[in-house]
Write a protein that holds these residues in place. Structure first.
Motif, short mmCIF file in Angstrom:
data_model
loop_
_atom_site.label_atom_id
_atom_site.label_comp_id
_atom_site.label_asym_id
_atom_site.label_seq_id
_atom_site.Cartn_x
_atom_site.Cartn_y
_atom_site.Cartn_z
N UNK A 42 -7.24 -6.80 12.03
CA UNK A 42 -6.84 -5.63 11.23
C UNK A 42 -5.65 -5.99 10.37
N UNK A 43 -5.73 -5.76 9.07
CA UNK A 43 -4.67 -6.08 8.13
C UNK A 43 -3.63 -4.96 8.09
N UNK A 44 -2.35 -5.33 8.18
CA UNK A 44 -1.29 -4.33 8.11
C UNK A 44 -1.19 -3.78 6.70
N UNK A 45 -0.90 -2.47 6.60
CA UNK A 45 -0.74 -1.85 5.30
C UNK A 45 0.53 -2.36 4.64
N UNK A 46 0.44 -2.69 3.36
CA UNK A 46 1.60 -3.18 2.63
C UNK A 46 2.48 -2.00 2.23
N UNK A 47 3.80 -2.17 2.24
CA UNK A 47 4.68 -1.08 1.82
C UNK A 47 4.48 -0.78 0.34
N UNK A 48 4.69 0.47 -0.03
CA UNK A 48 4.54 0.88 -1.44
C UNK A 48 5.87 0.90 -2.18
N UNK A 49 6.98 0.98 -1.45
CA UNK A 49 8.28 1.07 -2.11
C UNK A 49 9.22 -0.01 -1.58
N UNK A 50 10.24 -0.28 -2.36
CA UNK A 50 11.27 -1.23 -1.95
C UNK A 50 11.94 -0.74 -0.67
N UNK A 51 12.21 0.54 -0.59
CA UNK A 51 12.84 1.12 0.60
C UNK A 51 12.01 0.82 1.84
N UNK A 52 10.70 1.06 1.77
CA UNK A 52 9.83 0.79 2.91
C UNK A 52 9.83 -0.70 3.26
N UNK A 53 9.83 -1.54 2.25
CA UNK A 53 9.78 -2.98 2.48
C UNK A 53 11.06 -3.46 3.16
N UNK A 54 12.20 -2.98 2.68
CA UNK A 54 13.48 -3.38 3.26
C UNK A 54 13.56 -2.95 4.71
N UNK A 55 13.24 -1.68 4.99
CA UNK A 55 13.30 -1.21 6.36
C UNK A 55 12.25 -1.90 7.23
N UNK A 56 11.12 -2.24 6.63
CA UNK A 56 10.10 -2.96 7.39
C UNK A 56 10.61 -4.28 7.91
N UNK A 57 11.39 -4.98 7.10
CA UNK A 57 11.98 -6.25 7.53
C UNK A 57 13.05 -6.00 8.59
N UNK A 58 13.98 -5.10 8.31
CA UNK A 58 15.11 -4.89 9.20
C UNK A 58 14.70 -4.30 10.54
N UNK A 59 13.61 -3.53 10.57
CA UNK A 59 13.16 -2.91 11.81
C UNK A 59 12.17 -3.77 12.60
#
Length: 269
Positions: A1-18
Motif C-alpha cells: 500500500x502506497x502512503x498518501x503524499x502530503x499536499x502542503x508544505x506544512x503537512x510535509x514538514x510535520x510528516x518528517x518531524x512526527x
C-alpha cells in the motif's frame, strides 16, 4: 500500500518531524524535498504548530554530551562507533532543516524554503548512506548511545532565526568541515574505502549547507543594520557554550562565506 503524499508544505514538514522511525524520517524528508522542488506542495506555513521536539526512535539511548562513553575509533568497532555518531548527526540535521523551514519560513523569501528543503533532502541522503555502511558492518543506527546536544541547540534558538543560523550551520556544521578530511584519511588508511567515499560525498555537500547558513545570516544582518561578523560573535557568545575549536579548515570555510573574521575571535586554545 502506497502512503498518501502530503499536499502542503506544512503537512510535509510535520510528516518528517512526527516520524519516529529513523529510516522512515529520512525517506519522508527526501520525498518532501523532491515534491517541493517539483512544485507539488502548496506553500502553507503554520509556525505555531511546530513541535518542541521531533519524534525519535526508541533507540539509541540519548545521553548528555558529558555522559557519553569515550571512544578511540580504532579498529572495526571504533569505525562503527564513528559512523554511528555521524549517522546521529545527520538524523538530527534532517529535523533541524525541516524545523527551520516550518518555524521561520513564513517570514522569509521563498528561496529560503528552497535552500533548506534541499539541505534537508541531502541530509536524508547522508543518513541513509551511513545507515548502509552500518548495515555492511553488521549493525544499525540505534545500536550505540548518542548525545542530545544538537537538539538542545535547536531548543535554545527556537525563538530567533539569526541565532539558529549562527549556532547550527555556522558553528556546529562548520565544525564538520574542519574534521572530516582527516577522518576520511583515517578511514582510507584503515582500508575502509566505502566509508571514506560516503564521507567525501557528505563533506562536499555540507560545504553548501554551511554556505546557505552564512548567506541567510548575512542577509538578516543587513536587515538589522548590523555588521555580519560582529552579529555572529554576539549570537555565538549568547547561545553557544564554549569556544570554537581550532584547527580550522580555512579553505572550506572561505567557500562557505565564513572568513577568519567570523571565527578566529571566538577560537579557544
Amino acid at each position: 500500500m502506497t502512503e498518501a503524499l502530503p499536499e502542503s508544505l506544512h503537512e510535509a514538514v510535520l510528516g518528517v518531524l512526527h516520524t519516529a522511525d529513523a529510516d522512515g524520517k529520512a525517506r519522508a524528508a527526501a520525498a518532501a524535498a523532491k515534491a517541493w522542488a517539483a512544485g507539488r506542495l502548496e506553500a502553507e506555513y503554520r509556525p505555531g504548530s511546530m513541535p518542541s521536539r521531533p519524534a525519535r526512535p526508541a533507540r539509541p539511548e540519548l545521553l548528555s554530551p558529558a555522559a557519553m562513553p569515550r571512544r578511540t575509533f580504532k579498529g572495526e568497532r571504533g569505525r562503527f562507533a564513528l559512523l554511528h555518531s555521524l549517522a546521529h548527526i545527520e538524523l538530527n540535521a534532517i529535523d533541524l532543516a525541516f524545523d527551520l523551514v516550518g518555524r521561520f519560513g513564513h517570514d522569509m523569501p521563498r528561496a529560503f524554503t528552497d535552500d533548506w528543503l534541499k539541505v534537508g533532502g541531502e541530509e536524508a541522503k547522508h543518513f541513509l548512506a551511513l545507515q548502509g555502511r552500518l548495515a555492511a558492518m553488521g549493525g544499525a543506527y540505534g545500536d550505540l548511545p548518542a548525545h542530545d546536544g544538537l537538539w538542545e541547540a535547536a531548543e535554545k534558538t527556537a525563538h530567533d532565526l539569526t541565532a539558529r543560523l549562527a549556532v547550527v550551520p555556522m558553528v556546529l556544521e562548520a565544525r564538520g568541515l574542519d574534521v572530516t578530511p582527516k577522518t576520511v584519511e583515517r578511514l582510507r588508511g584503515a582500508g575502509d574505502t566505502e566509508s571514506a567515499q560516503v564521507l567525501e560525498m557528505i563533506y562536499e555537500e555540507e560545504k553548501g549547507h554551511v554556505r546557505a547558513g552564512t548567506v541567510w545570516f548575512t542577509r538578516l544582518a543587513a536587515t538589522k543594520g548590523a555588521e555580519p561578523a560582529a552579529l555572529f560573535h554576539d549570537m555565538v557568545r549568547t547561545y553557544f557554550k564554549g569556544a570554537l575549536k581550532p584547527p580550522f579548515n580555512a579553505d572550506a570555510r572561505h567557500y562557505a562565506g565564513l572568513d577568519a573574521a567570523f571565527y578566529e575571535p571566538l577560537a579557544g586554545g
